[in-house]
Design a protein around this motif. Structure first.
Motif, PDB file in Angstrom:
ATOM      1  N   TRP A 113       0.828  -1.203   0.000  1.00  0.00           N
ATOM      2  CA  TRP A 113       0.000   0.000   0.000  1.00  0.00           C
ATOM      3  C   TRP A 113       0.869   1.262   0.000  1.00  0.00           C
ATOM      4  N   GLU A 114       1.948   1.257   0.764  1.00  0.00           N
ATOM      5  CA  GLU A 114       2.797   2.435   0.869  1.00  0.00           C
ATOM      6  C   GLU A 114       3.482   2.785  -0.447  1.00  0.00           C
ATOM      7  N   ASP A 115       3.612   1.812  -1.358  1.00  0.00           N
ATOM      8  CA  ASP A 115       4.302   2.040  -2.625  1.00  0.00           C
ATOM      9  C   ASP A 115       3.343   2.215  -3.795  1.00  0.00           C
ATOM     10  N   ARG A 116       2.060   2.450  -3.500  1.00  0.00           N
ATOM     11  CA  ARG A 116       1.051   2.588  -4.558  1.00  0.00           C
ATOM     12  C   ARG A 116       1.346   3.810  -5.430  1.00  0.00           C
ATOM     13  N   GLY A 117       0.774   3.799  -6.636  1.00  0.00           N
ATOM     14  CA  GLY A 117       0.952   4.908  -7.567  1.00  0.00           C
ATOM     15  C   GLY A 117       1.716   4.484  -8.796  1.00  0.00           C
ATOM     16  N   ASP A 118       1.727   5.367  -9.807  1.00  0.00           N
ATOM     17  CA  ASP A 118       2.469   5.132 -11.050  1.00  0.00           C
ATOM     18  C   ASP A 118       2.074   3.823 -11.733  1.00  0.00           C
ATOM     19  N   GLY A 119       0.777   3.530 -11.752  1.00  0.00           N
ATOM     20  CA  GLY A 119       0.292   2.357 -12.462  1.00  0.00           C
ATOM     21  C   GLY A 119       0.488   1.048 -11.732  1.00  0.00           C
ATOM     22  N   ALA A 120       0.918   1.089 -10.466  1.00  0.00           N
ATOM     23  CA  ALA A 120       1.162  -0.140  -9.706  1.00  0.00           C
ATOM     24  C   ALA A 120      -0.142  -0.661  -9.107  1.00  0.00           C
ATOM     25  N   VAL A 121      -0.211  -1.983  -8.944  1.00  0.00           N
ATOM     26  CA  VAL A 121      -1.368  -2.645  -8.328  1.00  0.00           C
ATOM     27  C   VAL A 121      -0.980  -3.063  -6.916  1.00  0.00           C
ATOM     28  N   VAL A 122      -1.815  -2.716  -5.959  1.00  0.00           N
ATOM     29  CA  VAL A 122      -1.552  -3.018  -4.550  1.00  0.00           C
ATOM     30  C   VAL A 122      -1.919  -4.465  -4.240  1.00  0.00           C
ATOM     31  N   CYS A 123      -1.061  -5.119  -3.471  1.00  0.00           N
ATOM     32  CA  CYS A 123      -1.329  -6.482  -3.000  1.00  0.00           C
ATOM     33  C   CYS A 123      -1.018  -6.526  -1.507  1.00  0.00           C
ATOM     34  N   GLU A 124      -2.047  -6.823  -0.686  1.00  0.00           N
ATOM     35  CA  GLU A 124      -1.892  -6.855   0.760  1.00  0.00           C
ATOM     36  C   GLU A 124      -2.662  -8.041   1.343  1.00  0.00           C
ATOM     37  N   THR A 125      -2.286  -8.442   2.546  1.00  0.00           N
ATOM     38  CA  THR A 125      -3.090  -9.428   3.253  1.00  0.00           C
ATOM     39  C   THR A 125      -4.359  -8.754   3.758  1.00  0.00           C
ATOM     40  N   PHE A 126      -5.337  -9.581   4.150  1.00  0.00           N
ATOM     41  CA  PHE A 126      -6.595  -9.044   4.659  1.00  0.00           C
ATOM     42  C   PHE A 126      -6.372  -8.163   5.881  1.00  0.00           C
ATOM     43  N   ARG A 127      -5.349  -8.469   6.683  1.00  0.00           N
ATOM     44  CA  ARG A 127      -5.090  -7.673   7.887  1.00  0.00           C
ATOM     45  C   ARG A 127      -4.724  -6.234   7.526  1.00  0.00           C
ATOM     46  N   ARG A 128      -3.861  -6.069   6.533  1.00  0.00           N
ATOM     47  CA  ARG A 128      -3.424  -4.721   6.151  1.00  0.00           C
ATOM     48  C   ARG A 128      -4.420  -4.029   5.242  1.00  0.00           C
ATOM     49  N   ALA A 129      -5.283  -4.815   4.589  1.00  0.00           N
ATOM     50  CA  ALA A 129      -6.291  -4.218   3.710  1.00  0.00           C
ATOM     51  C   ALA A 129      -7.523  -3.746   4.479  1.00  0.00           C
TER      52      ALA A 129
END
Length: 403
Positions: A337-353
């Motif tokens: 999540w912290e590296d989102r932007g510039d066309g990137a897709v976020v991938c996180e566990t349910f805990r962080r999402a």
């Protein structure tokens, strides 16, 4: 059938009628193509310029849900007149929306406001959604970030460790440091709002309550959902006998109707309102090992981003297991999540999402036993606003009631 007729009064607001006509297509036996929609526009408003927006349906879903949510939440703003309020409600019932509205209102009234939660991605999202430049009258952050930055709290150096080791460090070293030095804090607030309060221990809530200025309005507002309780910190809902005003939010305003139905049918979520939008649907792809999961996720991302030209920033991949998240990030160049932007897709566990939302969520639950993990599934499914894609075991599909 009246919605399909070109009556004279409809021509008084052609833009509204065109939008309404397009979005009633679900009740027809055919779906409009872009050329057919162009023909309708040309007939009703020949001078109009029409461009195809690949994110239009998802945007429309968000706008409809936000409008429905705002209509309910407006009536609850007056709760700020109470000193202690606890709001409970399932995922998508508008708790965070209400917390933000309270924070803006209290700040506009001249209060010093603290809006806090547990996890970092949600605190970052709250800052983005607040909509007003942050200054010394409003503090928004996760519990640890806030606690360690309070005036008078001695500085604590944060180490660089593995995710597991960092979790242990926060639970022991950081928590001990905060408890030991809390009496040195000299910063106060008039209104404190805790989102996802079920993640907090009673001791943390009591500590935050000591930050209420004795000469201020001393308002504390808690927003909680027992269905998303993933930390065993002993949280219990305060009772009316202790001076807490109790409020329950009963309708799901985050998820399009098909997603809300999955939550309601399989996981005990809140019902959707009568006029909830249809969104982009619910889909299932069987995959029970990481190779198949990665292949399916890659194909879905190609469909959404390359074929349908939708915004990658509006996609979230949510996993039940940390190792699946790490492997998908490595193979498909997904980001935290912290590296989102510039066309990137976020991938996180349910805990962080938890607390976040995306137009499209790809939920990864490949193990048969994942079907028994009600809370992770509940959190993962409820992150999807318009479209839900489940990649996982047949047992998970059965649990969710999807094909």
């Amino acid at each position: 059938m009246r919605d399909q007729l070109l009556l004279s009064e409809a021509m008084e607001d052609a833009d509204h009628f065109i939008e309404k006509l397009v979005h009633t297509q679900r009740s027809w036996s055919v779906t409009f193509t872009p050329d057919e929609i162009n023909a309708i526009v040309a007939l009703l408003c020949p001078d109009a310029e029409f461009s195809w927006d690949p994110d239009a349906r998802a945007k429309h879903t968000r706008e409809q849900l936000a409008s429905l949510c705002d209509a309910q939440i407006k009536s609850l703003t007056s709760l700020l007149s109470n000193r202690r309020v606890i709001v409970r409600g399932g995922a998508g019932t508008g708790k965070t929306f209400l917390g933000l509205k309270w924070a803006r209102s209290a700040r506009n009234e001249g209060d010093r406001v603290l809006l806090t939660c547990y996890n970092d991605p949600l605190s970052s999202s709250l800052q983005d959604q607040f909509g007003i430049a942050l200054d010394d009258t409003i503090t928004i952050g996760s519990f640890y970030d806030v606690a360690l930055s309070l005036e008078g709290m001695p500085e604590l150096e944060i180490p660089s460790l593995s995710p597991k080791e960092m979790g242990e460090w926060w639970d022991t070293v950081a928590t001990g440091h905060i408890l030991h030095n809390w009496d040195k804090v000299g910063e106060y607030f008039d209104t404190i709002i805790i989102d996802e309060a079920q993640d907090f221990s009673p001791a943390w809530i009591a500590m935050l309550e000591t930050l209420l200025d004795p000469d201020g309005r001393r308002r504390m507002l808690l927003l909680a959902d027992e269905g998303q309780g993933i930390y065993s910190r002993g949280f219990v809902f305060p009772q009316s006998d202790d001076g807490w005003v109790q409020v329950e939010l009963a309708s799901n305003f985050r998820n399009a109707r098909p997603i809300a139905q999955v939550l309601r049918r399989g996981l005990g979520g809140a019902p959707s309102p009568l006029y909830s939008p249809e969104g982009l649907g619910v889909h299932f792809h069987p995959a029970t090992d990481i190779d198949n999961v990665a292949a399916v996720v890659e194909a879905e991302l190609e469909r959404i981003i390359e074929d349908e030209l939708r915004d990658p920033a509006r996609i979230g991949i949510v996993t039940i297991h940390g190792n699946d998240r790490d492997e998908l990030r490595r193979r498909l160049e997904l980001v935290a999540w912290e590296d989102r932007g510039d066309g990137a897709v976020v991938c996180e566990t349910f805990r962080r999402a938890k607390g976040l939302e995306f137009d499209t969520v790809i939920l990864v639950a490949p193990k048969a036993q994942d079907a028994a993990e009600v809370t992770p599934l509940y959190i993962g499914v409820s992150r999807a606003v318009s479209e839900l894609v489940v990649v996982g075991s047949p047992e998970v599909a059965d649990r969710l009631g999807i094909d």
